[in-house]
Design an enzyme around this catalytic site. Structure first.
Site, short mmCIF file in Angstrom:
data_model
loop_
_atom_site.label_atom_id
_atom_site.label_comp_id
_atom_site.label_asym_id
_atom_site.label_seq_id
_atom_site.Cartn_x
_atom_site.Cartn_y
_atom_site.Cartn_z
N ASN A 81 0.84 -1.20 0.00
CA ASN A 81 0.00 0.00 0.00
C ASN A 81 0.87 1.25 0.00
O ASN A 81 1.93 1.29 0.65
CB ASN A 81 -1.01 -0.01 1.16
CG ASN A 81 -0.39 -0.15 2.54
OD1 ASN A 81 0.60 -0.84 2.71
ND2 ASN A 81 -0.99 0.49 3.53
N GLU B 266 0.41 5.23 0.50
CA GLU B 266 -0.53 6.28 0.93
C GLU B 266 -0.09 7.65 0.42
O GLU B 266 1.02 7.81 -0.11
CB GLU B 266 -0.63 6.26 2.47
CG GLU B 266 -1.19 4.92 2.94
CD GLU B 266 -1.40 4.84 4.45
OE1 GLU B 266 -0.94 5.74 5.19
OE2 GLU B 266 -2.04 3.86 4.87
N ASN B 267 -0.98 8.60 0.58
CA ASN B 267 -0.72 9.95 0.10
C ASN B 267 -1.39 10.93 1.04
O ASN B 267 -2.46 10.63 1.58
CB ASN B 267 -1.27 10.11 -1.33
CG ASN B 267 -0.82 11.40 -1.97
OD1 ASN B 267 -1.44 12.44 -1.81
ND2 ASN B 267 0.28 11.35 -2.68
N CYS C 176 -4.16 0.68 -2.42
CA CYS C 176 -4.00 -0.54 -1.62
C CYS C 176 -2.91 -1.43 -2.25
O CYS C 176 -2.62 -1.35 -3.45
CB CYS C 176 -5.30 -1.34 -1.61
SG CYS C 176 -6.66 -0.55 -0.75
N GLU D 79 -3.04 -4.61 -2.93
CA GLU D 79 -3.53 -5.55 -3.94
C GLU D 79 -3.62 -4.88 -5.31
O GLU D 79 -3.30 -5.48 -6.33
CB GLU D 79 -4.93 -6.07 -3.56
CG GLU D 79 -4.96 -6.85 -2.26
CD GLU D 79 -5.17 -5.98 -1.03
OE1 GLU D 79 -4.76 -4.80 -1.03
OE2 GLU D 79 -5.74 -6.49 -0.06
N CYS E 202 -10.15 -5.12 0.29
CA CYS E 202 -11.32 -4.24 0.30
C CYS E 202 -12.16 -4.47 -0.96
O CYS E 202 -11.73 -5.15 -1.91
CB CYS E 202 -10.88 -2.77 0.40
SG CYS E 202 -10.22 -2.11 -1.13
N CYS F 100 -10.56 -3.49 -4.33
CA CYS F 100 -9.50 -4.42 -4.75
C CYS F 100 -10.12 -5.73 -5.25
O CYS F 100 -9.63 -6.33 -6.21
CB CYS F 100 -8.54 -4.69 -3.60
SG CYS F 100 -7.47 -3.29 -3.25
N1 THU Z 1 -5.30 -1.35 2.48
C1 THU Z 1 -4.76 -2.22 1.59
O1 THU Z 1 -3.59 -2.10 1.20
N2 THU Z 1 -5.54 -3.24 1.15
C2 THU Z 1 -6.85 -3.41 1.46
O2 THU Z 1 -7.50 -4.29 0.93
C3 THU Z 1 -7.48 -2.54 2.44
C4 THU Z 1 -6.65 -1.47 3.01
C5 THU Z 1 -4.49 -0.23 2.95
C6 THU Z 1 -5.03 1.12 2.56
C7 THU Z 1 -4.40 2.00 3.62
O3 THU Z 1 -3.11 2.38 3.18
C8 THU Z 1 -4.26 1.08 4.82
O4 THU Z 1 -4.41 -0.24 4.35
C9 THU Z 1 -5.25 1.36 5.93
O5 THU Z 1 -6.54 1.30 5.47
#
Ligand code: THU
Length: 157
Positions: A61, A63-64, A72, A74, A112, A115
């Protein structure tokens, strides 16, 4: 009127019960959590995709500060895999995560909704099931396909 249940088949296995190739995929997903960029949530996710040609593509993942702009693990992995190998089908995906305490999550984390929808597209393109490994500290949940994670999916195919 008719009612029916949709059953999600999940097997909870120990690491030792996986094949060597599956164990390798799991280790690569775990490693990918260390390349997560998660300064806001401190929740680090790693995904590793095994392709039909034996290649494994990992993502984490990212983030920004403008929150919705992050991605994410995936989707990082599946978009990267398909942009590197547009003609090679996906075979399996493993997903690992570490929580705010930096430890691997006790219970496996599942992708999620966004994804799941993105991954489903690549399963449809593959024309066969893409196996899923959701990695917890002790147990690993295995599912036979992406569609088992997303029943009643939106699809035009
Ligand atoms: N996240 C994922 O990488 N995959 C998912 O399926 C759900 C959430 C990440 C997004 C964010 O950077 C962190 O987890 C917290 O939500």
């Amino acid at each position: 009127m008719r009612t029916f249940d949709i059953v999600v088949p999940v097997k909870a296995v120990d690491f030792d019960e996986l094949s060597i190739q599956e164990q390798n995929l799991v280790e690569i997903a775990r490693d990918a959590t260390y390349r997560s960029y998660a300064p806001y949530s401190h929740f680090r996710v790693g995904a590793a995709i095994l392709l039909e040609n034996g290649e494994i593509v990992a993502g984490s993942n990212q983030e920004n500060v403008a929150f919705p702009s992050g991605t994410c693990a995936e989707r990082t992995a599946c978009f990267y895999a398909h942009s590197q190998y547009p003609d090679v089908a996906f075979k399996a995906i493993a997903i690992a995560a570490r929580g705010i305490d930096e430890l691997p999550v006790a219970s496996p984390v599942a992708p999620c909704g966004a994804c799941r929808q993105s991954l489903l597209e690549y399963e449809m393109l593959a024309g066969h099931d893409v196996k899923v490994f959701l990695i917890g500290r002790k147990e690993i949940f295995t599912l036979p396909s992406i569609k088992s994670l997303l029943p009643l999916a939106f699809t035009e195919f």
